[in-house]
Design a protein around this motif. Structure first.
Motif, short mmCIF file in Angstrom:
data_model
loop_
_atom_site.label_atom_id
_atom_site.label_comp_id
_atom_site.label_asym_id
_atom_site.label_seq_id
_atom_site.Cartn_x
_atom_site.Cartn_y
_atom_site.Cartn_z
N MET A 57 0.80 -1.24 -0.10
CA MET A 57 0.23 0.08 0.10
C MET A 57 0.92 1.23 -0.01
N ALA A 58 0.27 2.25 -0.85
CA ALA A 58 1.23 3.54 -0.73
C ALA A 58 1.33 3.93 0.66
N GLU A 59 2.19 4.93 0.80
CA GLU A 59 2.26 5.68 2.13
C GLU A 59 2.91 6.95 1.77
N ALA A 60 2.44 7.90 2.60
CA ALA A 60 3.15 9.41 2.37
C ALA A 60 3.90 9.73 3.72
N VAL A 61 5.06 10.11 3.55
CA VAL A 61 5.65 10.61 4.57
C VAL A 61 6.17 12.07 4.65
N PHE A 62 5.65 13.08 5.38
CA PHE A 62 5.78 14.38 5.62
C PHE A 62 7.02 14.79 6.22
N TYR A 63 7.91 15.36 5.61
CA TYR A 63 9.15 15.88 6.64
C TYR A 63 9.03 17.31 6.70
N GLN A 64 8.99 17.81 7.84
CA GLN A 64 8.97 19.26 7.96
C GLN A 64 10.39 19.67 8.44
N LEU A 65 10.84 20.61 7.56
CA LEU A 65 12.04 21.21 7.77
C LEU A 65 12.07 22.48 8.50
N MET A 66 12.69 22.62 9.49
CA MET A 66 12.61 23.77 10.18
C MET A 66 13.68 25.11 9.72
N GLY A 67 13.29 25.68 8.80
CA GLY A 67 14.30 26.38 8.40
C GLY A 67 15.48 25.86 7.55
N ALA A 68 15.58 24.59 7.42
CA ALA A 68 16.69 24.26 6.67
C ALA A 68 16.22 23.63 5.21
N ALA A 69 17.20 23.98 4.22
CA ALA A 69 17.01 23.76 2.86
C ALA A 69 16.51 22.34 2.62
N PRO A 70 15.72 21.76 1.93
CA PRO A 70 15.59 20.32 1.58
C PRO A 70 17.24 19.53 0.94
N GLU A 71 18.00 20.57 0.33
CA GLU A 71 19.23 19.99 -0.04
C GLU A 71 20.24 19.46 1.10
N THR A 72 19.85 19.82 2.34
CA THR A 72 20.46 19.29 3.46
C THR A 72 20.02 17.79 3.75
N VAL A 73 18.79 17.50 3.39
CA VAL A 73 18.35 16.13 3.84
C VAL A 73 18.33 15.16 2.61
N LEU A 74 18.15 15.78 1.61
CA LEU A 74 18.12 14.94 0.07
C LEU A 74 19.08 13.75 0.06
N PRO A 75 20.38 14.08 0.27
CA PRO A 75 21.28 12.99 0.11
C PRO A 75 21.07 11.67 0.98
N GLN A 76 20.62 11.98 2.18
CA GLN A 76 20.40 10.62 2.89
C GLN A 76 19.10 10.00 2.48
N LEU A 77 18.02 11.03 2.05
CA LEU A 77 16.62 10.38 1.78
C LEU A 77 16.91 9.66 0.41
N LEU A 78 17.60 10.29 -0.66
CA LEU A 78 17.85 9.53 -1.97
C LEU A 78 18.55 8.36 -1.59
N ASP A 79 19.60 8.17 -0.60
CA ASP A 79 20.73 7.09 -0.51
C ASP A 79 19.51 5.99 -0.07
N ARG A 80 18.60 6.24 0.90
CA ARG A 80 17.62 5.43 1.48
C ARG A 80 17.02 4.66 0.70
N VAL A 81 16.14 5.66 -0.36
CA VAL A 81 15.06 5.11 -1.34
C VAL A 81 15.78 4.40 -2.45
N LEU A 82 17.19 4.77 -2.97
CA LEU A 82 17.67 4.06 -3.99
C LEU A 82 18.35 2.61 -3.44
N ALA A 83 18.48 2.55 -2.04
CA ALA A 83 18.85 1.35 -1.62
C ALA A 83 18.02 0.33 -1.56
N GLN A 84 16.39 0.58 -1.77
CA GLN A 84 15.39 -0.20 -1.87
C GLN A 84 15.19 -0.65 -3.13
#
Length: 152
Positions: free
Chosen positions: A1-28
């Motif tokens: 089943m599809a799932e949505a995950v919301f990530y609220q960044l408090m003043g940080a640019a998405p670029e700061t978390v993208l590498p780790q997030l992409l690594d986790r998704v690509l590892a799947q």
């Protein structure tokens, strides 16, 4: 089943978390659509993902000759759909149908931006009323804190 995950960044640019997030998704073994609000924004992300060194993530900008082969395809506007995971940045649209079609949809937004926060809340309500599972994380100093979870 599809799932949505919301990530609220408090003043940080998405670029700061993208590498780790992409690594986790690509590892799947998943193929990713990384969607932003416009081409200029995604061209800046493109440069960021090219490196240097360990910052490289395999990707391409939408409209290239090899879009279908890209592990991470950078899109804008309504994007292309049809990927295992959709990552939406900066209030880029994500429809209910796209959430249903993907394995996971990740919504990254700045909680300090009222427009982005409002867009995330509207999408959350839409998913909840459709009975789709969603989790809501807030970035804290020590990492991510789960703040809400819809019934599964």
């Amino acid at each position: 089943m599809a799932e949505a995950v919301f990530y609220q960044l408090m003043g940080a640019a998405p670029e700061t978390v993208l590498p780790q997030l992409l690594d986790r998704v690509l590892a799947q073994g998943w193929r990713v659509e990384l969607r932003g609000p416009d081409r200029a924004r995604m061209e800046r992300i493109d440069l960021r993902l090219w490196g240097p060194g360990e910052d490289f993530r395999p990707h391409g900008l939408m409209g290239g000759e090899h879009d279908a082969r890209q592990p991470v395809l950078l899109t804008w506007g309504s994007g292309t759909g049809g990927r295992d995971c959709l990552v939406a940045l900066d209030s880029a649209p994500a429809t209910l149908d796209e959430v249903r079609a993907a394995r996971r949809v990740c919504i990254l937004f700045d909680g300090g931006d009222e427009a982005a926060l409002g867009a995330a809340r509207r999408l959350w309500r839409s998913l909840a009323s459709a009975g789709l599972p969603a989790r809501y994380f807030e970035r804290a100093d020590a990492g991510w804190t789960l703040r809400a979870q819809s019934p599964r």
